[in-house]
Enzyme design. Structure first.
Site, PDB file in Angstrom:
ATOM      1  N   SER A   1      31.844 -19.679  87.269  1.00 65.22           N
ATOM      2  CA  SER A   1      31.426 -18.599  88.164  1.00 65.22           C
ATOM      3  C   SER A   1      32.347 -17.422  87.883  1.00 65.22           C
ATOM      4  CB  SER A   1      31.615 -19.054  89.617  1.00 65.22           C
ATOM      5  OG  SER A   1      31.522 -17.973  90.514  1.00 65.22           O
TER       6      SER A   1
ATOM      7  N   TYR B   1      36.814 -22.986  96.302  1.00 67.11           N
ATOM      8  CA  TYR B   1      35.803 -22.713  95.274  1.00 67.11           C
ATOM      9  C   TYR B   1      36.439 -22.047  94.055  1.00 67.11           C
ATOM     10  CZ  TYR B   1      31.246 -21.276  93.360  1.00 67.11           C
ATOM     11  OH  TYR B   1      30.136 -21.098  92.561  1.00 67.11           O
TER      12      TYR B   1
HETATM   13  N1  LIG Z   1      24.436 -19.055  93.332  1.00 66.81           N
HETATM   14  C1  LIG Z   1      25.483 -18.335  92.946  1.00 66.81           C
HETATM   15  O1  LIG Z   1      25.701 -17.194  93.406  1.00 66.81           O
HETATM   16  C2  LIG Z   1      26.417 -18.889  91.912  1.00 66.81           C
HETATM   17  C3  LIG Z   1      27.328 -18.007  91.311  1.00 66.81           C
HETATM   18  C4  LIG Z   1      28.202 -18.510  90.358  1.00 66.81           C
HETATM   19  C5  LIG Z   1      28.170 -19.845  90.023  1.00 66.81           C
HETATM   20  N2  LIG Z   1      27.284 -20.696  90.630  1.00 66.81           N
HETATM   21  C6  LIG Z   1      27.301 -22.091  90.246  1.00 66.81           C
HETATM   22  O2  LIG Z   1      26.009 -22.445  89.764  1.00 66.81           O
HETATM   23  C7  LIG Z   1      25.871 -23.872  89.848  1.00 66.81           C
HETATM   24  C8  LIG Z   1      24.521 -24.197  90.452  1.00 66.81           C
HETATM   25  O3  LIG Z   1      24.521 -23.794  91.807  1.00 66.81           O
HETATM   26  P1  LIG Z   1      23.296 -23.034  92.487  1.00 66.81           P
HETATM   27  O4  LIG Z   1      23.758 -21.669  92.816  1.00 66.81           O
HETATM   28  O5  LIG Z   1      22.079 -23.204  91.685  1.00 66.81           O
HETATM   29  O6  LIG Z   1      23.215 -23.828  93.869  1.00 66.81           O
HETATM   30  P2  LIG Z   1      22.141 -24.870  94.424  1.00 66.81           P
HETATM   31  O7  LIG Z   1      22.697 -25.384  95.684  1.00 66.81           O
HETATM   32  O8  LIG Z   1      20.801 -24.217  94.454  1.00 66.81           O
HETATM   33  O9  LIG Z   1      22.121 -26.017  93.321  1.00 66.81           O
HETATM   34  C9  LIG Z   1      23.191 -26.925  93.178  1.00 66.81           C
HETATM   35  C10 LIG Z   1      22.635 -28.298  92.843  1.00 66.81           C
HETATM   36  O10 LIG Z   1      23.727 -29.218  92.705  1.00 66.81           O
HETATM   37  C11 LIG Z   1      23.343 -30.435  93.310  1.00 66.81           C
HETATM   38  N3  LIG Z   1      24.496 -31.265  93.669  1.00 66.81           N
HETATM   39  C12 LIG Z   1      25.317 -31.140  94.750  1.00 66.81           C
HETATM   40  N4  LIG Z   1      26.206 -32.138  94.770  1.00 66.81           N
HETATM   41  C13 LIG Z   1      25.973 -32.906  93.679  1.00 66.81           C
HETATM   42  C14 LIG Z   1      26.579 -34.069  93.146  1.00 66.81           C
HETATM   43  N5  LIG Z   1      27.617 -34.665  93.743  1.00 66.81           N
HETATM   44  N6  LIG Z   1      26.077 -34.588  92.000  1.00 66.81           N
HETATM   45  C15 LIG Z   1      25.001 -34.015  91.389  1.00 66.81           C
HETATM   46  N7  LIG Z   1      24.389 -32.920  91.851  1.00 66.81           N
HETATM   47  C16 LIG Z   1      24.871 -32.362  92.978  1.00 66.81           C
HETATM   48  C17 LIG Z   1      22.540 -30.011  94.528  1.00 66.81           C
HETATM   49  O11 LIG Z   1      21.731 -31.067  95.020  1.00 66.81           O
HETATM   50  C18 LIG Z   1      21.725 -28.848  93.957  1.00 66.81           C
HETATM   51  O12 LIG Z   1      20.517 -29.295  93.415  1.00 66.81           O
HETATM   52  C19 LIG Z   1      27.057 -24.358  90.670  1.00 66.81           C
HETATM   53  O13 LIG Z   1      28.039 -24.888  89.805  1.00 66.81           O
HETATM   54  C20 LIG Z   1      27.564 -23.092  91.330  1.00 66.81           C
HETATM   55  O14 LIG Z   1      28.911 -23.191  91.681  1.00 66.81           O
HETATM   56  C21 LIG Z   1      26.407 -20.232  91.563  1.00 66.81           C
END
Ligand SMILES: NC(=O)c1ccc[n+]([C@@H]2O[C@H](COP(=O)([O-])OP(=O)(O)OC[C@H]3O[C@@H](n4cnc5c(N)ncnc54)[C@H](O)[C@@H]3O)[C@@H](O)[C@H]2O)c1
Length: 289
Positions: free
Chosen positions: A147, A160
Site C-alpha cells: 500500500s 496497518y
Molecule cells: N482499498 C484500498 O484503499 C487499499 C489501498 C492500498 C492497499 N490495499 C490492499 O489491497 C489488498 C486487498 O484489499 P481490498 O482493498 O481489496 O479489500 P477487501 O476487503 O475488498 O478485500 C480483502 C480480501 O481479503 C480477504 N481476507 C481477509 N482475511 C483473510 C485471511 N485471513 N485469509 C485470506 N483472505 C482473507 C477478505 O475476505 C477479502 O476478500 C489488501 O492487502 C489491502 O491492504 C487496499
C-alpha cells in the site's frame, strides 16, 4: 512475464475488491486462476463472474478456502494449485485487512490479526510457492500487495502502516534474493492509495478470538470511508495497471501517481534531518483537513 495466455495465476483475497479484479483481469488475459480467501461466499461470487471469461480460452478456475495467516493452509493451497494445474506462473499475495486508531490505544489482538494476515500471509505465500516457481525455470512473477501506507506513515494507522512497510521491504529483499540466485522470477510490490473496496469493513472476517480492537478506531473510520469514496481509481483500474506492470517487469507499482509527492516529502524528511511531515489529509485529532 509478457505472455499471460495459458498461464496459471493464484490470487489470495480473491473474494472482494482488488483481489477479485486481479482474478478477473487474469481470466480476461486467458489465464487459469486459483481463487483463495476465507470468505467462501465471496469467492463463489468471483468464480461466477470468472466463468464466462474463462470459457473462450479453455482456462479454468479453482476455489480454495484459505486463511493466509496459517502456514499450513497456505502450504495446502500451494499443493492444490500445483496438483490441479501442474504449475503456477503468477502469485498475487493480496489478502489484507486494516485496523485504525492511535498507536497507544491499539490492542495486542489488533497486531496479531493484522500482522498475521498482511505480513505472515505474504511470508507463507513466498515460502510455499516461490521455491516451486523457481524450479519451473521459466517465466513467473510474484506480486505482493502492500500500500502507499508502506511508503509513508499515516496518523491513526500504525498497525496497518507497520504491516505494509514490512511488505515493501520483504518484496525488495525477495527481488534481491532472486537476482542473486540467478532466477528469472520477477517481483512487484503493489502500492495503491485509496480504492473503494471492502477494506473499511475488514472486521467482517475477523476471528472471534482476535476481536478485541482499538476503542478509538471509530474516530478515524469516517475519515477512511470518505477517503475511500473519494478514491480516483477503481479496483479494476488498479488490477489493469498491475498486469501492465508485470508485463513491463516493473517492481514498484503505484497506480496513484500524485501520491509520489508525499513519498518524496517523507524521504526528504529523513535525508534533511526534519521531523516527519503529516502528508495525508488527517489532522492532529483525526479530523479531516
Ligand atoms: N482499498 C484500498 O484503499 C487499499 C489501498 C492500498 C492497499 N490495499 C490492499 O489491497 C489488498 C486487498 O484489499 P481490498 O482493498 O481489496 O479489500 P477487501 O476487503 O475488498 O478485500 C480483502 C480480501 O481479503 C480477504 N481476507 C481477509 N482475511 C483473510 C485471511 N485471513 N485469509 C485470506 N483472505 C482473507 C477478505 O475476505 C477479502 O476478500 C489488501 O492487502 C489491502 O491492504 C487496499
Amino acid at each position: 512475464m509478457k505472455d499471460f495466455h495459458g498461464r496459471i495465476a493464484v490470487v489470495t483475497g480473491a473474494a472482494s475488491g482488488i483481489g477479485r479484479e486481479l482474478a478477473l483481469s487474469c481470466a480476461r488475459a486467458g489465464m487459469s486462476v486459483v481463487l483463495a480467501d476465507v470468505d467462501e461466499e465471496g469467492t463463489a461470487a468471483t468464480g461466477e463472474l470468472l466463468a464466462p471469461l474463462l470459457a473462450p480460452s479453455g482456462a479454468a478456475a479453482l476455489s480454495v478456502r484459505c486463511d493466509v495467516s496459517k502456514d499450513e493452509q497456505v502450504r495446502e493451497l500451494s499443493e492444490r494449485a500445483f496438483e490441479r494445474f501442474g504449475a503456477v506462473h503468477l502469485l498475487f499475495n493480496n489478502a489484507g485487512v486494516g485496523v485504525l486508531g492511535p498507536a497507544w490505544t491499539t490492542t495486542a489482538e489488533d497486531w496479531q490479526w493484522v500482522l498475521g494476515i498482511n505480513v505472515m500471509g505474504v511470508v507463507h505465500g513466498i515460502r510455499h510457492f516461490v521455491p516451486r516457481m523457481i524450479a519451473q525455470n521459466g517465466e513467473g512473477h510474484v506480486v505482493n500487495t502492500a500500500s502507499v501506507a508502506g511508503l509513508v506513515s499515516v496518523p491513526g494507522s500504525s498497525v496497518y502502516c507497520v504491516s505494509k512497510h514490512a511488505v515493501v521491504t520483504l518484496s525488495e529483499c525477495l527481488h534481491h534474493d532472486l537476482r542473486v540466485a540467478g532466477s528469472t522470477l520477477g517481483v512487484s510490490v503493489l502500492c495503491p492509495a485509496y480504492v473503494n473496496t471492502g477494506i473499511a469493513d475488514s472486521d467482517r472476517n475477523r476471528p472471534q478470538e482476535l476481536r478485541a480492537t482499538n476503542p478509538h478506531a471509530s474516530e478515524y473510520d469516517i475519515i477512511l470511508r470518505r477517503a475511500l469514496l473519494a478514491g480516483k481509481l477503481t479496483a479494476a483500474d488498479v488490477a489493469a495497471v498491475t498486469l501492465e506492470a508485470i508485463a513491463q517487469e516493473r517492481f514498484y507499482v503505484l497506480p496513484h501517481g500524485k501520491i509520489k509527492a508525499a513519498i518524496e516529502t517523507r524521504m526528504r524528511d529523513i535525508l534533511d534531518d526534519r521531523n516527519p511531515t503529516n502528508t495525508v489529509p488527517v489532522g492532529a485529532k483525526g479530523e479531516p483537513r
